[in-house]
Design an enzyme around this catalytic site. Structure first.
Site, short mmCIF file in Angstrom:
data_model
loop_
_atom_site.label_atom_id
_atom_site.label_comp_id
_atom_site.label_asym_id
_atom_site.label_seq_id
_atom_site.Cartn_x
_atom_site.Cartn_y
_atom_site.Cartn_z
N GLU A 186 -12.50 -3.29 -4.69
CA GLU A 186 -12.82 -1.87 -4.51
C GLU A 186 -11.94 -0.99 -5.40
O GLU A 186 -12.39 0.05 -5.89
CB GLU A 186 -12.66 -1.47 -3.04
CG GLU A 186 -13.70 -2.04 -2.09
CD GLU A 186 -13.44 -3.50 -1.74
OE1 GLU A 186 -14.35 -4.15 -1.22
OE2 GLU A 186 -12.31 -3.98 -2.01
N ASN A 187 -10.70 -1.40 -5.61
CA ASN A 187 -9.79 -0.63 -6.47
C ASN A 187 -10.30 -0.53 -7.90
O ASN A 187 -9.91 0.38 -8.65
CB ASN A 187 -8.40 -1.26 -6.50
CG ASN A 187 -7.67 -1.20 -5.18
OD1 ASN A 187 -6.81 -2.03 -4.91
ND2 ASN A 187 -8.01 -0.25 -4.32
N ARG A 219 0.43 5.43 -4.64
CA ARG A 219 -0.02 6.75 -5.11
C ARG A 219 0.50 7.87 -4.21
O ARG A 219 0.94 8.92 -4.70
CB ARG A 219 -1.55 6.79 -5.18
CG ARG A 219 -2.13 5.89 -6.26
CD ARG A 219 -3.60 6.18 -6.50
NE ARG A 219 -4.41 5.92 -5.31
CZ ARG A 219 -5.72 6.12 -5.26
NH1 ARG A 219 -6.36 6.60 -6.32
NH2 ARG A 219 -6.40 5.86 -4.16
N ARG A 220 0.45 7.66 -2.91
CA ARG A 220 0.93 8.68 -1.98
C ARG A 220 2.44 8.89 -2.12
O ARG A 220 2.92 10.02 -2.00
CB ARG A 220 0.56 8.29 -0.54
CG ARG A 220 -0.89 8.61 -0.20
CD ARG A 220 -1.31 7.99 1.11
NE ARG A 220 -1.56 6.55 0.96
CZ ARG A 220 -1.80 5.74 1.97
NH1 ARG A 220 -1.77 6.20 3.22
NH2 ARG A 220 -2.06 4.46 1.76
N LEU A 277 -7.04 -4.40 7.73
CA LEU A 277 -6.85 -5.45 6.73
C LEU A 277 -7.45 -5.10 5.38
O LEU A 277 -7.04 -5.66 4.35
CB LEU A 277 -7.47 -6.76 7.23
CG LEU A 277 -6.68 -7.53 8.28
CD1 LEU A 277 -7.49 -8.73 8.77
CD2 LEU A 277 -5.35 -8.00 7.70
N SER A 278 -8.44 -4.22 5.36
CA SER A 278 -9.10 -3.83 4.10
C SER A 278 -9.58 -5.05 3.32
O SER A 278 -9.45 -5.12 2.10
CB SER A 278 -8.16 -2.97 3.24
OG SER A 278 -7.84 -1.77 3.89
N ASP A 324 0.82 -1.21 0.00
CA ASP A 324 0.00 0.00 0.00
C ASP A 324 0.86 1.27 0.00
O ASP A 324 1.96 1.28 0.55
CB ASP A 324 -0.89 -0.02 1.25
CG ASP A 324 -2.00 1.01 1.18
OD1 ASP A 324 -2.39 1.40 0.06
OD2 ASP A 324 -2.49 1.43 2.25
N GLY A 325 0.33 2.32 -0.61
CA GLY A 325 0.97 3.63 -0.56
C GLY A 325 1.68 4.05 -1.83
O GLY A 325 2.44 5.03 -1.83
N GLU A 329 -0.29 -12.77 12.96
CA GLU A 329 0.32 -11.61 13.61
C GLU A 329 0.34 -10.46 12.59
O GLU A 329 0.57 -10.68 11.41
CB GLU A 329 1.74 -11.93 14.05
CG GLU A 329 1.83 -13.01 15.11
CD GLU A 329 1.16 -12.62 16.41
OE1 GLU A 329 1.28 -11.44 16.81
OE2 GLU A 329 0.49 -13.48 17.03
#
Length: 263
Positions: free
Chosen positions: A88-89, A43-44, A219-220, A40-41, A231
């Site tokens: 969702e993406n 685009r940011r 977790l999305s 994740d991340g 964990e």
């Protein structure tokens, strides 16, 4: 405030990385058998780096995937699941989505290259990607083999954790109906083991460790069923900036935990 001068950062990280590796070796602790990663991340990272075109972030992140998988293999981890595209993406801007699907297809073909000698499986509904990407992904995955493979990779594409559970229940009931099950028998057939055997990851161990980059702590929808006792490890680093030092820190933290599995 960053107290390490820029010219000393790289040597400092190399020393820290070496120290972490030595700690893991000396501890003789059991490492995770299966690691799952939410990449994740992207685009940011691109926006923070000053790029208007977020696909540059996707490309940078894609280049990190095979590298991270090699870190896993070098550490003796048997399996990795990487989350590249959720259902969702698929609601993102069409131009951005087209570029992202092309990048994902390219990276899966790279992962499936013969020189890696990895066994690869896709988890998700490839039909949602369109005919050509789905065809390329299937052909790439089918070119890999489990025979002699000592490292296994799941690529979660067009994946939704809730949908996976729904599909597993439907598959289970369809099989029971095909065998002439009554309504009462159908109810009895819906068990934890029965659902597990019909998941996209059927026959595989659940993830021991789930890593998510970008600072988000959820977790999305990723491996909802399988991660019941996994964990979790979160890092502020965006996926394109995820380093081997971060990976080793995740392993070190994992080995320091006592897994109770709800007991």
């Amino acid at each position: 405030m960053d107290i390490i001068p820029p010219r000393l950062k790289e040597p400092a990280y190399r020393i820290y990385e070496m120290r972490l590796r030595h700690e893991l070796v000396r501890s003789k602790a059991q490492l995770p058998r299966h690691i799952a990663v939410l990449c994740d991340g992207n685009r940011r990272w691109a926006r923070d780096a000053g790029y208007d075109d977020v696909s540059i972030g996707y490309r940078k992140g894609a280049a990190k995937i095979a590298e991270m998988l090699r870190w896993c293999q070098a550490a003796g981890i048997e399996m990795a699941t990487i989350y590249l595209l959720s259902t969702e993406n698929l609601q993102r801007d069409p131009d951005e989505l087209t570029a992202l699907i092309e990048i994902i297809t390219d990276v899966v073909e790279e992962i499936c290259a013969p020189y890696n000698k990895w066994s690869v499986r896709t988890v998700g509904d490839l039909e949602l990607l369109g005919d050509e990407p789905a065809r390329r992904l299937r052909e790439a995955v089918e070119s890999t083999t489990t025979k002699g493979a000592n490292f296994h990779v799941n690529v979660a594409v067009a994946y939704g954790g809730r949908q996976e559970i729904v599909d597993a229940v439907r598959s289970l009931l369809s099989k029971e109906l095909a065998n002439g099950a009554t309504a009462e028998q159908l109810i009895e057939a819906v068990t934890v083991d029965g659902i597990s055997e019909n998941l996209y990851t059927s026959g595989q161990p659940d993830p021991d460790l789930v890593i998510r980059t970008s600072g988000e702590q959820r977790l999305s929808g990723f491996l909802l069923w399988q991660s019941a006792y996994s964990e979790m490890w979160f890092t502020e680093a965006y996926w394109p900036a995820f380093r081997r030092v971060d990976f080793l820190r995740a392993l070190r933290d994992y080995t320091a935990r006592h897994r109770r599995f709800g007991k």
